[in-house]
Design an enzyme around this catalytic site. Structure first.
Site, PDB file in Angstrom:
ATOM      1  N   ASP A 145       0.940  -0.903   0.091  1.00  0.00           N
ATOM      2  CA  ASP A 145      -0.266   0.057   0.112  1.00  0.00           C
ATOM      3  C   ASP A 145       0.470   1.133  -0.126  1.00  0.00           C
ATOM      4  O   ASP A 145       2.268   1.414   0.521  1.00  0.00           O
ATOM      5  CB  ASP A 145      -0.681   0.265   1.086  1.00  0.00           C
ATOM      6  CG  ASP A 145      -0.343  -0.537   2.399  1.00  0.00           C
ATOM      7  OD1 ASP A 145       1.298  -0.608   2.496  1.00  0.00           O
ATOM      8  OD2 ASP A 145      -0.898  -0.905   3.308  1.00  0.00           O
ATOM      9  N   ASP A 168      -7.427  -2.820  14.591  1.00  0.00           N
ATOM     10  CA  ASP A 168      -9.069  -3.155  13.444  1.00  0.00           C
ATOM     11  C   ASP A 168      -9.438  -4.295  12.871  1.00  0.00           C
ATOM     12  O   ASP A 168      -9.883  -4.777  12.166  1.00  0.00           O
ATOM     13  CB  ASP A 168      -9.070  -2.000  12.847  1.00  0.00           C
ATOM     14  CG  ASP A 168      -9.127  -1.445  12.244  1.00  0.00           C
ATOM     15  OD1 ASP A 168      -7.473  -2.143  11.401  1.00  0.00           O
ATOM     16  OD2 ASP A 168      -9.240  -0.506  11.467  1.00  0.00           O
ATOM     17  N   HIS A 224      -7.257  -5.072  10.041  1.00  0.00           N
ATOM     18  CA  HIS A 224      -6.595  -4.076   8.661  1.00  0.00           C
ATOM     19  C   HIS A 224      -5.343  -5.932   7.959  1.00  0.00           C
ATOM     20  O   HIS A 224      -4.838  -5.868   9.019  1.00  0.00           O
ATOM     21  CB  HIS A 224      -6.698  -3.612   7.933  1.00  0.00           C
ATOM     22  CG  HIS A 224      -5.465  -2.805   8.961  1.00  0.00           C
ATOM     23  ND1 HIS A 224      -5.853  -1.110   8.989  1.00  0.00           N
ATOM     24  CD2 HIS A 224      -4.484  -3.106   9.024  1.00  0.00           C
ATOM     25  CE1 HIS A 224      -4.319  -0.902   9.810  1.00  0.00           C
ATOM     26  NE2 HIS A 224      -3.692  -1.737   9.189  1.00  0.00           N
ATOM     27  N   GLU A 255      -9.663  -1.810   5.301  1.00  0.00           N
ATOM     28  CA  GLU A 255     -10.210  -1.353   6.803  1.00  0.00           C
ATOM     29  C   GLU A 255     -11.638  -1.818   6.443  1.00  0.00           C
ATOM     30  O   GLU A 255     -12.135  -3.439   5.818  1.00  0.00           O
ATOM     31  CB  GLU A 255     -11.009  -0.401   6.185  1.00  0.00           C
ATOM     32  CG  GLU A 255      -9.856   0.790   7.172  1.00  0.00           C
ATOM     33  CD  GLU A 255      -8.538   0.916   8.049  1.00  0.00           C
ATOM     34  OE1 GLU A 255      -8.140  -0.276   8.477  1.00  0.00           O
ATOM     35  OE2 GLU A 255      -7.504   2.088   8.087  1.00  0.00           O
TER      36      GLU A 255
HETATM   37  P1  PGA Z   1       2.418  -2.371  12.175  1.00  0.00           P
HETATM   38  O1  PGA Z   1       1.067  -2.074  11.294  1.00  0.00           O
HETATM   39  O2  PGA Z   1       3.260  -2.969  11.708  1.00  0.00           O
HETATM   40  O3  PGA Z   1       2.709  -0.494  12.604  1.00  0.00           O
HETATM   41  O4  PGA Z   1       1.561  -2.043  14.014  1.00  0.00           O
HETATM   42  C1  PGA Z   1      -0.458  -3.413  11.087  1.00  0.00           C
HETATM   43  C2  PGA Z   1      -0.541  -2.999  10.110  1.00  0.00           C
HETATM   44  O5  PGA Z   1      -1.306  -1.560   9.669  1.00  0.00           O
HETATM   45  O6  PGA Z   1      -0.101  -3.914   8.855  1.00  0.00           O
END
Ligand code: PGA
Length: 259
Positions: A66, A135, A137, A142
């Site tokens: 992304d 959450d 994702h 999301e």
């Molecule tokens: P993080 O994010 O590795 O910074 O905890 C994980 C994600 O959003 O996929």
């Protein structure tokens, strides 16, 4: 089901995931990796950097999961900049071999379709590294994201913007929009490695691995993929109902079995 491997810490997970990547690149030098960003994949990238002389990465190609929309191209938290810093430079890759969705706001309407074409032209993604958001994702898909979704523009949840505020001066500086591979895109990769560390991920991780399939928990889509490896530390594994079984499976792996 996903193979769930509960490890002592993120470094051990980084070691195992690097083994998978190095074995893949030895077998197929022009392998296509899918690269996550954020804190979670950093132990993998550090370990690959330590072991870069074990394998020739020069023909490897990669696609980011992304990218934020609207950050200046030289912003240090654009995922293009993060991957240059964490993967391209340490491994000595040609920057052109690592593709990142186009986050320029003016082009975002066709950024998704363009990216899908590039992934297809590269022969698809062999191994996709994934983190998981608090959450649920994966990528920036999301809750409510379709399991059939392809690369497209998404709006980040307030929770994700708050989680990512640590990378910026303030939560308000976290972009509102992104271009992310879709869940359908992720499911086309031939092998998924999902990593989760720390207690903040425990609930989402358990819901993803053991809960019902639902777009409300985007990471639950991994249950439909035939080859998923989940590396998780004790804190992130704390809410797994079947943790003892996963440990049993790992302790009794056949000699010949690889991840
Ligand atoms: P993080 O994010 O590795 O910074 O905890 C994980 C994600 O959003 O996929």
């Amino acid at each position: 089901m996903s193979e769930v491997v509960i490890v002592a810490n993120a470094e051990v997970a980084g070691h195992y995931a690097s083994d998978c990547i190095i074995d893949l690149v030895k077998a197929k030098p022009d392998s296509v990796l899918g690269l996550a960003t954020g804190s979670t994949p950093q132990p993998v990238y550090r370990e690959l950097s330590r072991r870069q002389h074990d394998v020739d990465f020069s023909r490897m190609r990669a696609f980011a999961l992304d990218e934020y929309i609207g950050l200046p191209t030289d912003h240090p938290e654009s995922y293009r900049a993060v991957l240059n810093r964490e993967v391209v430079q340490p491994l000595g890759l040609n920057p052109g071999s690592v593709k990142v969705p186009n986050g320029r706001a003016s082009d975002s309407s066709h950024a998704g379709a363009d990216y899908e074409r590039e992934i297809h032209a590269a022969g698809g993604i062999d191994l996709q590294i994934l983190g998981i958001g608090t959450d649920g994702h994966i990528g920036f898909n999301e809750p409510s994201s379709s399991f059939a979704s392809l690369t497209r523009v998404k709006t980040l949840t307030p929770q994700t913007r708050a989680d990512n505020a640590r990378f910026f001066d303030s939560a308000d500086d976290v972009p509102m929009h992104c271009v992310t591979q879709g869940i359908g895109t992720i499911l086309r990769a031939r092998h998924l490695i999902l990593l989760a560390f720390g207690s903040a991920k425990a609930e989402a991780l358990a819901a993803a691995v053991e809960g019902p399939l639902t777009a409300s928990m985007p990471a639950s889509a991994i249950q439909m993929h035939p080859h998923v490896t989940v590396f998780v530390d004790e804190e992130a594994a704390a809410s797994l109902a079947n943790a003892d079984y996963y440990r049993w499976v790992f302790d009794n792996r056949p000699e010949w079995q690889t991840f």
